[in-house]
Design an enzyme around this catalytic site. Sequence first.
Site, PDB file in Angstrom:
ATOM      1  N   ASN A  44      -4.235   8.392   2.396  1.00  0.00           N
ATOM      2  CA  ASN A  44      -4.629   7.804   3.678  1.00  0.00           C
ATOM      3  C   ASN A  44      -4.927   8.850   4.735  1.00  0.00           C
ATOM      4  O   ASN A  44      -6.042   8.945   5.231  1.00  0.00           O
ATOM      5  CB  ASN A  44      -3.539   6.866   4.202  1.00  0.00           C
ATOM      6  CG  ASN A  44      -3.773   5.419   3.851  1.00  0.00           C
ATOM      7  OD1 ASN A  44      -4.798   5.068   3.280  1.00  0.00           O
ATOM      8  ND2 ASN A  44      -2.827   4.565   4.196  1.00  0.00           N
ATOM      9  N   ASP A  45      -3.902   9.631   5.077  1.00  0.00           N
ATOM     10  CA  ASP A  45      -4.081  10.509   6.230  1.00  0.00           C
ATOM     11  C   ASP A  45      -3.013  11.580   6.340  1.00  0.00           C
ATOM     12  O   ASP A  45      -1.991  11.543   5.660  1.00  0.00           O
ATOM     13  CB  ASP A  45      -4.085   9.685   7.528  1.00  0.00           C
ATOM     14  CG  ASP A  45      -2.902   8.722   7.634  1.00  0.00           C
ATOM     15  OD1 ASP A  45      -1.780   9.123   7.288  1.00  0.00           O
ATOM     16  OD2 ASP A  45      -3.107   7.578   8.061  1.00  0.00           O
ATOM     17  N   GLN A 104       4.868   9.494   4.686  1.00  0.00           N
ATOM     18  CA  GLN A 104       5.968   9.591   3.726  1.00  0.00           C
ATOM     19  C   GLN A 104       6.543  10.992   3.577  1.00  0.00           C
ATOM     20  O   GLN A 104       7.734  11.134   3.311  1.00  0.00           O
ATOM     21  CB  GLN A 104       5.483   9.096   2.356  1.00  0.00           C
ATOM     22  CG  GLN A 104       5.082   7.630   2.343  1.00  0.00           C
ATOM     23  CD  GLN A 104       4.591   7.150   0.994  1.00  0.00           C
ATOM     24  OE1 GLN A 104       4.316   7.952   0.091  1.00  0.00           O
ATOM     25  NE2 GLN A 104       4.458   5.852   0.827  1.00  0.00           N
ATOM     26  N   ASP A 160       0.811  -1.210   0.000  1.00  0.00           N
ATOM     27  CA  ASP A 160       0.000   0.000   0.000  1.00  0.00           C
ATOM     28  C   ASP A 160       0.852   1.271   0.000  1.00  0.00           C
ATOM     29  O   ASP A 160       0.442   2.301  -0.521  1.00  0.00           O
ATOM     30  CB  ASP A 160      -0.934  -0.004   1.215  1.00  0.00           C
ATOM     31  CG  ASP A 160      -2.097  -0.971   1.047  1.00  0.00           C
ATOM     32  OD1 ASP A 160      -2.280  -1.487  -0.069  1.00  0.00           O
ATOM     33  OD2 ASP A 160      -2.816  -1.206   2.032  1.00  0.00           O
ATOM     34  N   GLY A 161       2.054   1.205   0.578  1.00  0.00           N
ATOM     35  CA  GLY A 161       2.923   2.383   0.593  1.00  0.00           C
ATOM     36  C   GLY A 161       3.310   2.833  -0.808  1.00  0.00           C
ATOM     37  O   GLY A 161       3.379   4.032  -1.090  1.00  0.00           O
TER      38      GLY A 161
END
Length: 280
Positions: free
Chosen positions: A133-134, A234, A59-60
Amino acid sequence: MRRCLIILNAYRDECMDYAEIIKQYLEARTIKSSVFLFSDANTACEFNGNDFCITLGGDGTVLFAARGCAPLGIPIFPINFGHFGFIASIQKREWKERLDEFLEEKTPYSSRSLVEANIYRNGQLIHSVTGLNDMVISPKQSARLVTLEMSFCGNPFGKFNADGIIVATSTGSTAYSAAAGGPIIDPALRVLLLIPVCPFSLSNRPLVLPPEGTLEAIVQPSRAKSVVLTADGQITVDLEVGDIIKFHLARNKVLFAGCSSRHFYSALRSKLHWSGGTNA
């Protein structure tokens, strides 16, 4: 479809092997492709000029691709080489069959919302960043509290004293937000989640907020000497006392191939052990 960008996780040798196989497979179908090794979210990647993107990783890797593809409307075909695979739902054993369906336009797209954060300092916009995501505001050092003045659409929520806050999309509800006690949201829903991380006061509870509106955080003096905002785990931006961070759902959405609600709930059943067994 005439040009493809293949983004692979640079730390997985298996991804490199598959990238070469997929590249040759695409060339046999007269589709040109280029390969980008993802190892650092700050590394420049050229997304322009591509008709679609294939990600090889977890997912990253998808999170990195999403930030570049969304503004250009480039769909993502995510092949899972990671562990959880909530977003990267196409399994490597089925990539050829699923890719054929995609290229023959038999695969429906699902769209996912991104959250955007605009950071203001002394009345000036100094940084903008998006995340699938966030967004997380937290101290750089562990075991420190950060203090934030929170409001939504001008409605004050008061001060949050916590290890941090998470502002997540519905896609991100299965990530850090879930670990911090937030609700799991179907990714088709356009909502913002506000999740306090280990709040000093138990009255600070997770909130699900409507899609139209701005969530605002003002950094207050606290014992944390350094405070940061992190996008998708990230990208990191240093914050200062008095900085105003405004969160809202981004105008652009990211398009995914093969990420249906069926795959989402299948992943939940598998990863969260909904069978009711001893691992539940």
